[in-house]
Scaffold this active site. Structure first.
Site, PDB file in Angstrom:
ATOM      1  N   LEU A 152       0.938  -1.078  -0.071  1.00 22.58           N
ATOM      2  CA  LEU A 152       0.042  -0.005   0.093  1.00 22.58           C
ATOM      3  C   LEU A 152       0.934   1.413  -0.064  1.00 22.58           C
ATOM      4  O   LEU A 152       0.306   2.323  -0.354  1.00 22.58           O
ATOM      5  CB  LEU A 152      -0.925   0.093   1.403  1.00 22.58           C
ATOM      6  CG  LEU A 152      -2.272  -0.833   1.156  1.00 22.58           C
ATOM      7  CD1 LEU A 152      -3.035  -0.534   2.417  1.00 22.58           C
ATOM      8  CD2 LEU A 152      -3.086  -0.342  -0.198  1.00 22.58           C
TER       9      LEU A 152
ATOM     10  N   ILE B 194       6.408   4.823   1.608  1.00 18.30           N
ATOM     11  CA  ILE B 194       6.288   6.172   1.154  1.00 18.30           C
ATOM     12  C   ILE B 194       5.466   7.198   1.977  1.00 18.30           C
ATOM     13  O   ILE B 194       5.622   8.496   2.122  1.00 18.30           O
ATOM     14  CB  ILE B 194       5.821   6.108  -0.338  1.00 18.30           C
ATOM     15  CG1 ILE B 194       6.772   5.428  -1.061  1.00 18.30           C
ATOM     16  CG2 ILE B 194       5.470   7.342  -0.769  1.00 18.30           C
ATOM     17  CD1 ILE B 194       6.392   4.997  -2.628  1.00 18.30           C
TER      18      ILE B 194
ATOM     19  N   TYR C 277      14.289 -11.134  -6.129  1.00 16.38           N
ATOM     20  CA  TYR C 277      12.629 -11.336  -6.861  1.00 16.38           C
ATOM     21  C   TYR C 277      11.838 -11.734  -5.234  1.00 16.38           C
ATOM     22  O   TYR C 277      10.948 -11.572  -5.320  1.00 16.38           O
ATOM     23  CB  TYR C 277      12.956 -12.557  -7.553  1.00 16.38           C
ATOM     24  CG  TYR C 277      13.125 -12.383  -8.820  1.00 16.38           C
ATOM     25  CD1 TYR C 277      12.558 -11.038  -9.560  1.00 16.38           C
ATOM     26  CD2 TYR C 277      13.811 -13.202  -9.551  1.00 16.38           C
ATOM     27  CE1 TYR C 277      12.771 -10.828 -10.749  1.00 16.38           C
ATOM     28  CE2 TYR C 277      14.078 -12.848 -10.939  1.00 16.38           C
ATOM     29  CZ  TYR C 277      13.763 -11.833 -11.584  1.00 16.38           C
ATOM     30  OH  TYR C 277      13.925 -11.489 -12.785  1.00 16.38           O
TER      31      TYR C 277
ATOM     32  N   THR D 278     -15.813   0.268   2.365  1.00 14.16           N
ATOM     33  CA  THR D 278     -15.046   0.829   3.520  1.00 14.16           C
ATOM     34  C   THR D 278     -14.910  -0.403   4.570  1.00 14.16           C
ATOM     35  O   THR D 278     -14.247  -0.408   5.232  1.00 14.16           O
ATOM     36  CB  THR D 278     -15.718   1.809   4.407  1.00 14.16           C
ATOM     37  OG1 THR D 278     -16.988   1.378   4.849  1.00 14.16           O
ATOM     38  CG2 THR D 278     -16.023   3.107   3.633  1.00 14.16           C
TER      39      THR D 278
ATOM     40  N   GLN E  70     -12.761  -1.467   7.766  1.00 14.26           N
ATOM     41  CA  GLN E  70     -13.288  -1.499   9.260  1.00 14.26           C
ATOM     42  C   GLN E  70     -13.025  -3.062   9.682  1.00 14.26           C
ATOM     43  O   GLN E  70     -12.526  -3.287  10.926  1.00 14.26           O
ATOM     44  CB  GLN E  70     -14.781  -1.948   8.907  1.00 14.26           C
ATOM     45  CG  GLN E  70     -15.688  -0.761   8.437  1.00 14.26           C
ATOM     46  CD  GLN E  70     -17.170  -1.032   8.438  1.00 14.26           C
ATOM     47  OE1 GLN E  70     -17.743  -1.899   8.775  1.00 14.26           O
ATOM     48  NE2 GLN E  70     -17.674  -0.349   7.386  1.00 14.26           N
TER      49      GLN E  70
ATOM     50  N   VAL F   4      -1.471   9.175  -6.379  1.00 16.38           N
ATOM     51  CA  VAL F   4      -0.894  10.303  -7.166  1.00 16.38           C
ATOM     52  C   VAL F   4      -0.764   9.837  -8.696  1.00 16.38           C
ATOM     53  O   VAL F   4      -0.478   8.541  -8.984  1.00 16.38           O
ATOM     54  CB  VAL F   4       0.438  10.774  -6.677  1.00 16.38           C
ATOM     55  CG1 VAL F   4       0.112  11.552  -5.398  1.00 16.38           C
ATOM     56  CG2 VAL F   4       1.566   9.524  -6.533  1.00 16.38           C
TER      57      VAL F   4
ATOM     58  N   CYS G 177      29.492  -1.382  -9.301  1.00 21.24           N
ATOM     59  CA  CYS G 177      29.992  -2.611  -8.733  1.00 21.24           C
ATOM     60  C   CYS G 177      30.109  -3.541  -9.773  1.00 21.24           C
ATOM     61  O   CYS G 177      30.941  -3.775 -10.586  1.00 21.24           O
ATOM     62  CB  CYS G 177      28.987  -2.933  -7.614  1.00 21.24           C
ATOM     63  SG  CYS G 177      29.455  -3.894  -6.194  1.00 21.24           S
ATOM     64  N   LEU G 178      29.192  -4.746  -9.821  1.00 20.28           N
ATOM     65  CA  LEU G 178      29.325  -5.847 -10.768  1.00 20.28           C
ATOM     66  C   LEU G 178      29.471  -5.088 -12.163  1.00 20.28           C
ATOM     67  O   LEU G 178      30.098  -5.683 -13.034  1.00 20.28           O
ATOM     68  CB  LEU G 178      28.397  -6.878 -10.585  1.00 20.28           C
ATOM     69  CG  LEU G 178      28.311  -8.059 -11.767  1.00 20.28           C
ATOM     70  CD1 LEU G 178      29.387  -8.873 -11.468  1.00 20.28           C
ATOM     71  CD2 LEU G 178      27.385  -8.891 -11.577  1.00 20.28           C
TER      72      LEU G 178
ATOM     73  N   MET H  69      30.923  -2.424 -13.194  1.00 20.68           N
ATOM     74  CA  MET H  69      32.478  -2.215 -13.405  1.00 20.68           C
ATOM     75  C   MET H  69      33.330  -3.176 -13.612  1.00 20.68           C
ATOM     76  O   MET H  69      34.125  -3.329 -14.603  1.00 20.68           O
ATOM     77  CB  MET H  69      32.756  -1.108 -12.143  1.00 20.68           C
ATOM     78  CG  MET H  69      34.332  -1.252 -12.158  1.00 20.68           C
ATOM     79  SD  MET H  69      35.065  -0.362 -10.688  1.00 20.68           S
ATOM     80  CE  MET H  69      36.519  -1.152 -10.234  1.00 20.68           C
TER      81      MET H  69
ATOM     82  N   HIS I 106      28.267   2.018  -4.637  1.00 17.93           N
ATOM     83  CA  HIS I 106      26.884   2.134  -5.276  1.00 17.93           C
ATOM     84  C   HIS I 106      26.457   3.675  -5.029  1.00 17.93           C
ATOM     85  O   HIS I 106      26.106   3.953  -3.778  1.00 17.93           O
ATOM     86  CB  HIS I 106      25.953   1.103  -4.356  1.00 17.93           C
ATOM     87  CG  HIS I 106      26.400  -0.365  -4.729  1.00 17.93           C
ATOM     88  ND1 HIS I 106      25.295  -0.928  -5.568  1.00 17.93           N
ATOM     89  CD2 HIS I 106      27.260  -1.192  -4.171  1.00 17.93           C
ATOM     90  CE1 HIS I 106      25.684  -2.084  -5.722  1.00 17.93           C
ATOM     91  NE2 HIS I 106      26.859  -2.180  -4.772  1.00 17.93           N
TER      92      HIS I 106
ATOM     93  N   GLU J   8      24.054   5.129  -6.422  1.00 15.81           N
ATOM     94  CA  GLU J   8      22.771   5.205  -6.216  1.00 15.81           C
ATOM     95  C   GLU J   8      21.997   5.516  -4.721  1.00 15.81           C
ATOM     96  O   GLU J   8      21.096   6.174  -4.700  1.00 15.81           O
ATOM     97  CB  GLU J   8      21.914   3.983  -6.882  1.00 15.81           C
ATOM     98  CG  GLU J   8      22.092   2.733  -6.179  1.00 15.81           C
ATOM     99  CD  GLU J   8      23.182   1.968  -6.494  1.00 15.81           C
ATOM    100  OE1 GLU J   8      24.201   2.374  -6.778  1.00 15.81           O
ATOM    101  OE2 GLU J   8      23.052   0.704  -6.231  1.00 15.81           O
TER     102      GLU J   8
END
Ligand code: GLN
Length: 534
Positions: free
Chosen positions: A15, A19, A54, A188, A192, A241, A381-382, A384, A507, A509
């Site tokens: 859900l 975030i 996965y 709803t 509940q 959104v 990493c891998l 590179m 890494h 990222e």
């Protein structure tokens, strides 16, 4: 004293608790409160480090070397908090601590039980977020109300509230209000039931956040309030959104979730200024150019397996007013395909990290295709390591050049086990993990991109560039661009002749932020845009 928010989930998984929690944290931080965040995961692995992507998606790595749930990536990116070992506890880690203490004689004479020993350990983990600097701690409890697995965490949270003063601890329950298309109605009832389940174990949510496709109407709010025992103003709608997860904080602010939380915690609703965020988001939603980046990986069917990579590319795009399209390429299929077909339309190629033999040849082929065709390339990493193997095989003619991870008998092991890994046999939490300093070579492209010589980046690997081959590789054109401060571990390589060809052992990222893209990703995306123009 730190106040505490528990975030639970109901009806279905996925859900977006992470975030939502991160967006709430962002709003509280923008109101001047210091927030710490934590994910409590019910599974028995000590951490997700040994799990297949996965099963679990990406493993997010913190500065202090914790291998954690990908929700921590949301916490760092959306809320801007810094996560640590204290930010992710699993049942496995909790039980592991209790059992180790039992073996050491820590409970001599006692029967060790879920209540109180496991729940005490969990409460200690929750409390580990508290400090003088932190105003509000948020613990997200993984799983869905009704799961057997998450019961000890919920029980510990119930006790936690019981032992705290009024307005110190609140429960926020995230639920789904499904839209039944055939009936044209929002329902709803599942919410509940999930709240009834929580109340059955002694938890009454203070705030109900309802994920929904279409806006709730007045009678939905009334019904949810009445049946879920939550004041109507604390029933918050969280509308899907449309374009970007970075819209979520604005959506929640519009529904006054943060004000409701502060009221429940008896904290002052300090002013909130979202002006510059709104302006930035407007740019996110209206890019003026685009490019396509191929991501070549072996878990490519699952977006979550490379979550931070996609986010980092997105951030770099935002800074360049560009939309970055992703071309996911399955490395194993690439082995039998023509790379010109599989990678057609890619303005840049990125090979992310990974483990094991499957798909390696496809990654090597992608690195070769990028080098030979002058396509901007980033190997992480891998990625590179594959670039180094490719260069050794095809440029230096060392046909059996390889990593000892895949071919221990290779006569040209250009990638080999780190010295510090040689005595290690346990698989869990034993890689070279977390932030390490790296010194960039003066005049390298990487130094120009970072704009400084000394950087710190997060790692997760056992193998490294084999220094024995450094001279041969450098003489042939693959330059070392960064090393550990003692010069022993090669951290970055580049082909200076290419428009953009960079490999990094770390890494990047994990440190990219929406409003501060990582220099290497910015470099790649800018090169992709140039390539597209050309
Ligand atoms: N498998 C490689 C190693 O352990 C690369 C790891 C990674 O990409 N995270 O060194």
């Amino acid at each position: 004293m730190t106040k505490h928010i528990f975030v639970t989930g109901g009806v279905v998984s996925s859900l977006g608790k992470g975030i939502t929690a991160a967006a709430l944290a962002m709003l509280l931080e923008k109101r001047g409160y210091k927030v710490a965040m934590q994910k409590l995961d019910p599974y028995l692995n000590v951490d997700p480090g040994t799990m297949n992507p996965y099963q679990h998606g990406e493993v997010f790595v913190t500065d202090d070397g914790a291998e954690t749930d990908l929700d921590l990536g949301h916490y760092e990116r959306i809320a801007g908090v810094r996560c640590s070992q204290a930010s992710n506890y699993t049942s496995g880690r909790i039980y592991g601590n209790v059992i180790a203490r039992e073996r050491a004689g820590g409970y001599l004479g006692g029967t060790v039980q879920v209540i109180p020993h496991i729940t005490n350990e969990i409460k200690d983990a929750m409390r580990s977020l508290h400090s003088e600097q932190i105003d509000i701690a948020i613990s997200e409890i993984g799983g869905t109300a009704g799961d057997i697995e998450s019961l000890p965490f919920l029980e510990a949270a119930r006790q936690f509230k019981l032992e705290s003063g009024a307005h110190e601890v609140i429960f926020l329950h995230l639920t789904l209000v499904p839209y039944i298309r055939a009936a044209g109605e929002l329902k709803t009832k599942p919410s509940q039931h999930s709240v009834a389940m929580l109340r059955g174990i002694g938890i009454t949510p203070d705030i109900l956040v309802c994920r929904t496709e279409i806006p709730l109407e007045e009678d939905h709010f009334q019904k949810l309030s009445l049946f879920c025992n939550v004041p109507e103003r604390c029933v918050i709608e969280e509308l899907d959104v449309r374009n970007s997860i970075y819209e979520v904080p604005l959506e929640l602010a519009r529904q006054k979730l943060d004000e409701c939380v502060l009221e429940q915690l008896a904290l002052e609703a300090r002013p909130l200024d979202l002006g510059s965020y709104r302006l930035w988001l407007d740019g996110v939603l209206h890019p003026v150019k685009e490019c396509t980046v191929a991501v070549v990986g072996k878990y490519i069917k699952l977006r979550d397996a490379y979550k931070s990579i996609y986010e980092a590319l997105h951030h770099a795009g935002i800074a360049a007013s560009a939309k970055v399209n992703f071309l996911p390429v399955e490395s194993e299929t690439l082995e039998h395909e023509n790379p010109a077909t599989a990678l057609a339309g890619a303005d840049a190629i990125l090979i992310p990290g990974g483990f094991g033999n499957r798909g390696i040849l496809g990654k090597i082929k992608a690195a070769e295709y990028a080098r030979v065709n002058h396509i901007p390339f980033l190997g992480i990493c891998l990625g590179m390591q594959c670039a180094v193997i490719e260069f050794a095989r095809n440029k230096l003619g060392w046909q059996d050049a390889d990593s000892t991870e895949f071919a221990p008998e290779s006569t040209h092991p250009v990638i080999a086990l780190l010295e510090s890994q040689k005595q290690i046999s346990d698989k869990g939490g034993t890689m070279r993990l977390g932030a390490y300093p790296c010194k960039l070579i003066r005049g390298s492209r990487s130094e120009k991109l970072y704009g400084c010589e000394n950087i710190s980046e997060r790692h997760r690997h056992r193998f490294e560039y084999n220094g024995i081959y450094r001279k041969a590789l450098e003489d042939a054109g693959l330059r070392v661009a960064g090393t550990s401060p003692d010069g022993n571990i090669v951290e970055m390589v580049e082909l200076p002749e290419e428009p953009f060809y960079v490999g990094c052992q770390f890494h990047p990222e994990f440190q990219s932020r929406p409003q501060q893209p990582h220099p290497l990703f910015a470099g790649l995306v800018n090169a992709a845009l140039d390539n597209r123009k050309a």
